[in-house]
Design a protein around this motif. Structure first.
Motif, PDB file in Angstrom:
ATOM      1  N   VAL A 114       0.967  -1.255   0.282  1.00 19.12           N
ATOM      2  CA  VAL A 114      -0.203   0.005   0.025  1.00 19.12           C
ATOM      3  C   VAL A 114       1.124   1.316  -0.111  1.00 19.12           C
ATOM      4  CG1 VAL A 114      -1.679   1.492   1.629  1.00 19.12           C
ATOM      5  CG2 VAL A 114      -2.158  -1.065   1.044  1.00 19.12           C
ATOM      6  N   ILE A 115       1.894   1.206   0.821  1.00 16.52           N
ATOM      7  CA  ILE A 115       2.985   2.670   0.754  1.00 16.52           C
ATOM      8  C   ILE A 115       3.544   2.708  -0.763  1.00 16.52           C
ATOM      9  CG2 ILE A 115       4.980   3.100   1.528  1.00 16.52           C
ATOM     10  CD1 ILE A 115       4.487   1.687   4.388  1.00 16.52           C
ATOM     11  N   GLN A 116       3.830   1.623  -1.296  1.00 20.19           N
ATOM     12  CA  GLN A 116       4.508   1.720  -2.628  1.00 20.19           C
ATOM     13  C   GLN A 116       3.412   2.165  -3.587  1.00 20.19           C
ATOM     14  OE1 GLN A 116       7.619   0.918  -4.088  1.00 20.19           O
ATOM     15  NE2 GLN A 116       6.342   1.852  -6.007  1.00 20.19           N
ATOM     16  N   ASN A 117       2.096   1.749  -3.459  1.00 19.25           N
ATOM     17  CA  ASN A 117       0.853   2.297  -4.416  1.00 19.25           C
ATOM     18  C   ASN A 117       0.852   3.671  -4.080  1.00 19.25           C
ATOM     19  OD1 ASN A 117      -2.174   2.509  -4.780  1.00 19.25           O
ATOM     20  ND2 ASN A 117      -1.343   0.891  -6.188  1.00 19.25           N
ATOM     21  N   LEU A 118       0.929   4.314  -2.872  1.00 16.86           N
ATOM     22  CA  LEU A 118       0.629   5.577  -2.397  1.00 16.86           C
ATOM     23  C   LEU A 118       1.758   6.514  -3.178  1.00 16.86           C
ATOM     24  CD1 LEU A 118      -0.747   5.243   1.349  1.00 16.86           C
ATOM     25  CD2 LEU A 118      -2.071   6.114  -0.786  1.00 16.86           C
ATOM     26  N   ILE A 119       2.794   6.110  -2.919  1.00 14.55           N
ATOM     27  CA  ILE A 119       4.051   6.791  -3.645  1.00 14.55           C
ATOM     28  C   ILE A 119       3.816   7.042  -5.228  1.00 14.55           C
ATOM     29  CG2 ILE A 119       6.626   6.529  -4.177  1.00 14.55           C
ATOM     30  CD1 ILE A 119       7.019   5.421  -1.639  1.00 14.55           C
ATOM     31  N   ASN A 120       3.177   5.703  -5.839  1.00 15.81           N
ATOM     32  CA  ASN A 120       2.821   5.864  -7.253  1.00 15.81           C
ATOM     33  C   ASN A 120       1.589   6.867  -7.389  1.00 15.81           C
ATOM     34  OD1 ASN A 120       4.763   4.261  -7.642  1.00 15.81           O
ATOM     35  ND2 ASN A 120       3.454   2.305  -7.733  1.00 15.81           N
ATOM     36  N   GLN A 121       0.793   6.726  -6.434  1.00 17.44           N
ATOM     37  CA  GLN A 121      -0.324   7.902  -6.558  1.00 17.44           C
ATOM     38  C   GLN A 121      -0.059   9.305  -6.518  1.00 17.44           C
ATOM     39  OE1 GLN A 121      -3.720   7.216  -7.150  1.00 17.44           O
ATOM     40  NE2 GLN A 121      -3.494   4.772  -6.869  1.00 17.44           N
ATOM     41  N   ILE A 122       0.880   9.505  -5.532  1.00 14.17           N
ATOM     42  CA  ILE A 122       1.367  10.914  -5.445  1.00 14.17           C
ATOM     43  C   ILE A 122       2.002  11.444  -6.662  1.00 14.17           C
ATOM     44  CG2 ILE A 122       3.031  12.529  -4.038  1.00 14.17           C
ATOM     45  CD1 ILE A 122       2.572  10.555  -1.903  1.00 14.17           C
ATOM     46  N   GLY A 123       2.807  10.618  -7.367  1.00 15.19           N
ATOM     47  CA  GLY A 123       3.527  10.930  -8.414  1.00 15.19           C
ATOM     48  C   GLY A 123       4.782  11.613  -8.350  1.00 15.19           C
ATOM     49  N   SER A 124       4.919  12.605  -7.669  1.00 14.75           N
ATOM     50  CA  SER A 124       5.982  13.283  -7.669  1.00 14.75           C
ATOM     51  C   SER A 124       7.243  12.765  -6.987  1.00 14.75           C
ATOM     52  CB  SER A 124       5.764  14.617  -6.883  1.00 14.75           C
ATOM     53  OG  SER A 124       5.387  14.764  -5.748  1.00 14.75           O
ATOM     54  N   LEU A 125       6.959  11.529  -6.227  1.00 14.63           N
ATOM     55  CA  LEU A 125       7.718  11.066  -5.418  1.00 14.63           C
ATOM     56  C   LEU A 125       8.342   9.821  -6.453  1.00 14.63           C
ATOM     57  CD1 LEU A 125       6.341  11.006  -1.910  1.00 14.63           C
ATOM     58  CD2 LEU A 125       7.865  12.477  -3.017  1.00 14.63           C
ATOM     59  N   ASN A 126       9.666   9.194  -6.306  1.00 18.21           N
ATOM     60  CA  ASN A 126      10.159   8.088  -6.978  1.00 18.21           C
ATOM     61  C   ASN A 126       9.936   6.895  -5.764  1.00 18.21           C
ATOM     62  OD1 ASN A 126      12.501   8.027  -5.466  1.00 18.21           O
ATOM     63  ND2 ASN A 126      13.405   9.577  -6.915  1.00 18.21           N
ATOM     64  N   SER A 127      10.236   5.816  -6.443  1.00 15.49           N
ATOM     65  CA  SER A 127       9.977   4.550  -5.736  1.00 15.49           C
ATOM     66  C   SER A 127      11.254   4.372  -4.633  1.00 15.49           C
ATOM     67  CB  SER A 127      10.136   3.070  -6.597  1.00 15.49           C
ATOM     68  OG  SER A 127      11.423   3.274  -7.519  1.00 15.49           O
ATOM     69  N   SER A 128      12.120   4.955  -4.698  1.00 10.68           N
ATOM     70  CA  SER A 128      13.047   5.186  -3.757  1.00 10.68           C
ATOM     71  C   SER A 128      12.799   5.281  -2.197  1.00 10.68           C
ATOM     72  CB  SER A 128      14.221   6.015  -3.935  1.00 10.68           C
ATOM     73  OG  SER A 128      14.762   5.551  -5.226  1.00 10.68           O
ATOM     74  N   TYR A 129      11.695   6.212  -2.168  1.00  6.42           N
ATOM     75  CA  TYR A 129      10.987   6.542  -0.961  1.00  6.42           C
ATOM     76  C   TYR A 129      10.331   5.493  -0.261  1.00  6.42           C
ATOM     77  CZ  TYR A 129      11.791  11.740  -1.920  1.00  6.42           C
ATOM     78  OH  TYR A 129      12.389  12.986  -2.053  1.00  6.42           O
ATOM     79  N   GLN A 130       9.779   4.502  -1.289  1.00  2.00           N
ATOM     80  CA  GLN A 130       9.479   3.276  -0.392  1.00  2.00           C
ATOM     81  C   GLN A 130      10.326   2.706   0.500  1.00  2.00           C
ATOM     82  OE1 GLN A 130       9.019  -0.380  -2.734  1.00  2.00           O
ATOM     83  NE2 GLN A 130       7.507  -1.337  -1.185  1.00  2.00           N
ATOM     84  N   SER A 131      11.653   2.642   0.130  1.00  2.00           N
ATOM     85  CA  SER A 131      12.688   1.864   1.154  1.00  2.00           C
ATOM     86  C   SER A 131      12.885   2.920   2.532  1.00  2.00           C
ATOM     87  CB  SER A 131      13.865   1.922   0.347  1.00  2.00           C
ATOM     88  OG  SER A 131      13.958   1.009  -0.935  1.00  2.00           O
ATOM     89  N   VAL A 132      12.714   4.168   2.140  1.00  2.00           N
ATOM     90  CA  VAL A 132      12.884   5.082   3.201  1.00  2.00           C
ATOM     91  C   VAL A 132      11.838   4.983   4.225  1.00  2.00           C
ATOM     92  CG1 VAL A 132      12.850   7.404   4.062  1.00  2.00           C
ATOM     93  CG2 VAL A 132      13.965   6.800   1.897  1.00  2.00           C
ATOM     94  N   VAL A 133      10.533   4.693   4.022  1.00  2.00           N
ATOM     95  CA  VAL A 133       9.447   4.641   4.579  1.00  2.00           C
ATOM     96  C   VAL A 133       9.388   3.203   5.256  1.00  2.00           C
ATOM     97  CG1 VAL A 133       6.950   4.368   4.741  1.00  2.00           C
ATOM     98  CG2 VAL A 133       8.005   6.371   3.155  1.00  2.00           C
ATOM     99  N   SER A 134       9.532   2.123   4.382  1.00  2.00           N
ATOM    100  CA  SER A 134       9.801   0.621   4.842  1.00  2.00           C
ATOM    101  C   SER A 134      10.862   0.793   6.088  1.00  2.00           C
ATOM    102  CB  SER A 134      10.198  -0.133   3.846  1.00  2.00           C
ATOM    103  OG  SER A 134       9.265  -0.217   2.847  1.00  2.00           O
ATOM    104  N   GLY A 135      12.055   1.485   5.653  1.00  2.00           N
ATOM    105  CA  GLY A 135      12.775   1.316   6.948  1.00  2.00           C
ATOM    106  C   GLY A 135      12.530   1.933   8.235  1.00  2.00           C
ATOM    107  N   GLY A 136      11.698   3.192   8.106  1.00  2.00           N
ATOM    108  CA  GLY A 136      11.257   4.106   9.265  1.00  2.00           C
ATOM    109  C   GLY A 136      10.284   2.923   9.960  1.00  2.00           C
ATOM    110  N   PHE A 137       9.331   2.329   9.138  1.00  2.00           N
ATOM    111  CA  PHE A 137       8.429   1.542   9.937  1.00  2.00           C
ATOM    112  C   PHE A 137       9.085   0.325  10.655  1.00  2.00           C
ATOM    113  CE2 PHE A 137       4.980   3.035   7.199  1.00  2.00           C
ATOM    114  CZ  PHE A 137       3.717   2.906   8.380  1.00  2.00           C
ATOM    115  N   LEU A 138      10.211  -0.324   9.940  1.00  2.00           N
ATOM    116  CA  LEU A 138      10.904  -1.573  10.585  1.00  2.00           C
ATOM    117  C   LEU A 138      11.649  -0.884  12.042  1.00  2.00           C
ATOM    118  CD1 LEU A 138      11.788  -4.220  10.219  1.00  2.00           C
ATOM    119  CD2 LEU A 138      13.740  -3.504   8.910  1.00  2.00           C
ATOM    120  N   ILE A 139      12.244   0.281  11.799  1.00  2.00           N
ATOM    121  CA  ILE A 139      12.831   0.731  13.220  1.00  2.00           C
ATOM    122  C   ILE A 139      11.916   0.996  14.081  1.00  2.00           C
ATOM    123  CG2 ILE A 139      14.188   2.691  13.989  1.00  2.00           C
ATOM    124  CD1 ILE A 139      15.539   2.859  11.393  1.00  2.00           C
TER     125      ILE A 139
END
Length: 335
Positions: free
Chosen positions: A295-320
């Motif tokens: 869902v996070i990846q899909n939302l990043i795609n919905q925003i459009g102005s962000l690239n897929s690299s932000y998924q790793s940032v958000v996923s890492g934040g969730f993991l921590i």
């Protein structure tokens, strides 16, 4: 004779009000990710109208089905206190083997990757359980070996094996029921079976016991070594099956996929509430964790102005956040 009443100590577990908070903390650990997932889905449906559509839901579930199958095997490995870094390469190898074998029919296309990838899992399990080697080192070596075998089969990636169009094997990856792909239904069935194994069988209880304390499990007479071997075999089998289904969907054995997939699987498992140290976890939590990452990846795609690299940032934040929360809850439970 002393006739005065003596004070009796009340055990911590029977003290008034102690059971309620303990149950609440355990529920938070197990189902907290589901609450976050539901909140994100509800809010996103209002913010992005295209997010809440049935077509978008179908797209998310199909994309996440392959990772979820891999994460299911990873859940069982981590519950026993292990780790499997080879699943990304095994997933890619399974896809190449399936595409190569599909020229002889659907049965070889499924059996060849399952047998080969299961054998890789067996080697991992034997080295970890019987030889006493560290899971990190063993599965890291398997990661490199599986990727090397993949490159050898494809002549350094120069050869791409294609799945015959219109074959039953291709239909297995591309067909739908009610608009949802067969891989989604297969993943759900596997999770249902995985949940039953963990909660209703002696093997599942052995997994939890081994992850909690291998020494205590040995003293209880549980088959510790056999349990560890089995979970690594299951991890290899599921990764190979996921790779085969992905090849059927793509109609080819793609050689460049699976890089970093092991990290996504571990993240989903831990975010879903399974403890990295082993001894606690659930397949339902893993499913919610996988869906949350998708869902996070899909939302990043919905925003459009962000690239897929932000998924790793958000996923890492969730993991921590989840790991810190798990440590806090563990301290609270001990006290």
């Amino acid at each position: 004779m002393n006739l005065l009443p003596t004070a009796t100590a009340v055990p911590a577990r029977s003290r008034p009000g102690s059971a309620g908070p303990a149950r609440a903390l355990e529920l938070l650990r197990r189902q907290g990710v589901l609450a976050v997932l539901l909140l994100v889905v509800v809010v996103s449906s209002f913010v992005f109208p295209a997010f809440g559509t049935v077509d978008n839901a179908r797209s998310i579930t199909v994309q996440v089905s392959f990772l979820s199958i891999v994460a299911l095997g990873m859940t069982m490995v981590i519950i026993t206190g292990g780790i499997d870094l080879s699943v990304g390469s095994v997933f890619a190898l399974g896809g190449v083997l399936a595409a190569w074998a599909s020229q002889w029919g659907a049965a070889p296309a499924l059996l060849v990757p399952i047998v080969v990838c299961g054998a890789i899992g067996l080697v991992n399990g034997l080295l970890v359980a019987r030889a006493g080697m560290a899971p990190f080192i063993v599965t890291l070596a398997s990661l490199l070996a599986a990727r090397g075998l993949l490159l050898a089969l494809t002549h350094e990636g120069a050869t791409t094996y294609l799945v015959p169009r219109g074959s039953f094997f291709a239909e297995l990856g591309q067909g739908t029921v009610g608009g949802f792909g067969y891989p989604v239904l297969i993943a759900l069935a596997l999770f249902a079976v995985g949940g039953l194994v963990l909660q209703r069988t002696s093997l599942g209880q052995s997994m939890f016991a081994v992850g909690g304390s291998a020494d205590a499990a040995t003293l209880m007479g549980l088959p510790v070594a056999r349990t560890k071997v089995l979970v690594y075999v299951l991890s290899g089998l599921l990764a190979g099956l996921a790779g085969a289904l992905n090849a059927a969907r793509l109609s080819s054995g793609v050689t460049i996929i699976g890089v970093g997939m092991e990290l996504d699987a571990i993240s989903a498992v831990v975010i879903g509430g399974t403890l990295l140290v082993g001894g606690a976890g659930s397949v339902s939590g893993t499913l919610w964790g996988v869906l949350l990452l998708a869902v996070i990846q899909n939302l990043i795609n919905q925003i459009g102005s962000l690239n897929s690299s932000y998924q790793s940032v958000v996923s890492g934040g969730f993991l921590i956040l989840v790991v810190v929360t798990q440590r806090y809850l563990s301290k609270v439970r001990r006290t």
